[in-house]
Design an enzyme around this catalytic site. Sequence first.
Site, PDB file in Angstrom:
ATOM      1  N   SER A  15       0.817  -1.215   0.000  1.00 43.96           N
ATOM      2  CA  SER A  15       0.000   0.000   0.000  1.00 43.96           C
ATOM      3  C   SER A  15       0.851   1.266   0.000  1.00 43.96           C
ATOM      4  O   SER A  15       1.810   1.395   0.758  1.00 43.96           O
ATOM      5  CB  SER A  15      -0.926   0.020   1.219  1.00 43.96           C
ATOM      6  OG  SER A  15      -1.632   1.252   1.275  1.00 43.96           O
ATOM      7  N   LYS A  30     -13.321  -5.792   1.764  1.00 37.02           N
ATOM      8  CA  LYS A  30     -14.290  -4.751   1.395  1.00 37.02           C
ATOM      9  C   LYS A  30     -15.741  -5.188   1.536  1.00 37.02           C
ATOM     10  O   LYS A  30     -16.596  -4.373   1.893  1.00 37.02           O
ATOM     11  CB  LYS A  30     -14.017  -4.271  -0.032  1.00 37.02           C
ATOM     12  CG  LYS A  30     -12.674  -3.560  -0.181  1.00 37.02           C
ATOM     13  CD  LYS A  30     -12.505  -2.963  -1.561  1.00 37.02           C
ATOM     14  CE  LYS A  30     -11.155  -2.261  -1.688  1.00 37.02           C
ATOM     15  NZ  LYS A  30     -11.013  -1.547  -2.966  1.00 37.02           N
ATOM     16  N   ASP A  77     -14.397   4.045  -4.316  1.00 32.54           N
ATOM     17  CA  ASP A  77     -13.865   3.375  -5.504  1.00 32.54           C
ATOM     18  C   ASP A  77     -14.749   3.605  -6.725  1.00 32.54           C
ATOM     19  O   ASP A  77     -14.262   3.720  -7.849  1.00 32.54           O
ATOM     20  CB  ASP A  77     -13.762   1.857  -5.271  1.00 32.54           C
ATOM     21  CG  ASP A  77     -12.578   1.468  -4.414  1.00 32.54           C
ATOM     22  OD1 ASP A  77     -11.591   2.223  -4.401  1.00 32.54           O
ATOM     23  OD2 ASP A  77     -12.637   0.414  -3.768  1.00 32.54           O
ATOM     24  N   ALA A 124     -12.955  -9.910  -8.301  1.00 29.71           N
ATOM     25  CA  ALA A 124     -14.295  -9.520  -7.835  1.00 29.71           C
ATOM     26  C   ALA A 124     -14.328  -8.053  -7.425  1.00 29.71           C
ATOM     27  O   ALA A 124     -14.698  -7.712  -6.299  1.00 29.71           O
ATOM     28  CB  ALA A 124     -14.725 -10.412  -6.669  1.00 29.71           C
ATOM     29  N   TYR A 162      -1.524  -0.804  -8.865  1.00 30.20           N
ATOM     30  CA  TYR A 162      -0.704   0.397  -9.055  1.00 30.20           C
ATOM     31  C   TYR A 162       0.699   0.238  -8.486  1.00 30.20           C
ATOM     32  O   TYR A 162       1.487   1.181  -8.496  1.00 30.20           O
ATOM     33  CB  TYR A 162      -1.395   1.621  -8.438  1.00 30.20           C
ATOM     34  CG  TYR A 162      -1.627   1.544  -6.938  1.00 30.20           C
ATOM     35  CD1 TYR A 162      -0.650   1.980  -6.044  1.00 30.20           C
ATOM     36  CD2 TYR A 162      -2.818   1.056  -6.418  1.00 30.20           C
ATOM     37  CE1 TYR A 162      -0.850   1.912  -4.683  1.00 30.20           C
ATOM     38  CE2 TYR A 162      -3.036   1.004  -5.065  1.00 30.20           C
ATOM     39  CZ  TYR A 162      -2.058   1.430  -4.194  1.00 30.20           C
ATOM     40  OH  TYR A 162      -2.259   1.358  -2.832  1.00 30.20           O
ATOM     41  N   GLY A 177      -3.688   1.838 -12.811  1.00 32.80           N
ATOM     42  CA  GLY A 177      -4.493   1.992 -11.611  1.00 32.80           C
ATOM     43  C   GLY A 177      -4.099   3.191 -10.777  1.00 32.80           C
ATOM     44  O   GLY A 177      -4.760   3.486  -9.772  1.00 32.80           O
TER      45      GLY A 177
END
Length: 329
Positions: free
Chosen positions: A75, A124, A162, A189, A275, A296
């Site tokens: 991250s 999520k 998002d 997903a 990313y 991304g």
Amino acid sequence: MQVPLIARAKGERGLISQLLGPKYGAFMIMGSLGDSKIEPGLPPLSSIRQVYNKLENVNSDTKIFGVVSNPVGHSKGPLLHNPAFRQTGYNGIYVPLLVDDIKDFFRVYSCSDFAGFSVGIPHKETALSCCDEVHPLAQYIGAVNTIVRRPADGKLVGYNTDYKSFDIETKQESHVSPIAGKLFVLVGAGRAIAFGARSRGARVVIFNRNFERAKTLATAVSGEALPYESLNGFRPETGMILTNASVVGMEPNVDQTPVSKAALKSYELVFDAVYTPRNTRLLQEAAEIGAVVGSGVEMFIRQAIGQFKLFTGGLAPEDFMRKIVLEQF
């Protein structure tokens, strides 16, 4: 006899005991002089200074924010949110939180000091049930990527930033989305991406290693789910759009790609939500066969700006945040 003590937990999960030590009274932090691999959870001092270069200003009033994910080491959130806090003068710190069970996490980290969270893979969807309230858009999508602890009553409120961050730019002067009517192939997903593609008029086909999850998501967006193993052989038409919302190709596994180079010839546009790295193997090979590619990074910037506004209850320094990402990622 009571003796003053500073405790430090080791390992990747123990990193926050270093970073948050000053908030809870520790007068020092520790770091390695070289490679953090020598002792996991003890990052190089140079890294601490780069990401948390005002750590000495952390105090008992500092609000804690972080990214809840597994894995979490990839991250870039700390690289972006911490400078943005400093830029705006907000007394906050953003840290990586390696979490196996998100429900257990919120049971333990329930104090008001922990004011907000970015929610990453694979939490999520489960995060919905951890919230006291969920924004209608996040409820509709069925996934939360941002949770804020409301100061007035301590309740956890879930959002999804998002959804609006996913967009495919076009230079055409038209209100019609460039993906309208296109066959949109989604790997993984990614609920916000699937709903975003559907809302823009695309025909959505989903491939995920967990076929049951793929079917559930496909039903929600009136799309189709197909076995993951058939992905490279799926070529019903040319000019399709491909989006990778899985972790395939993410650091450290940068040599991996979800779709073979030969199969990419059926796609005119390829987008990778990964990313880290910025230019994945998927994007490199797609560009080599002549497809239009999208990173991304832009999606990351947009969703992070939305999160920062929710975290601080104010405006985000958008130009500054974009500059940070483009310079450092």
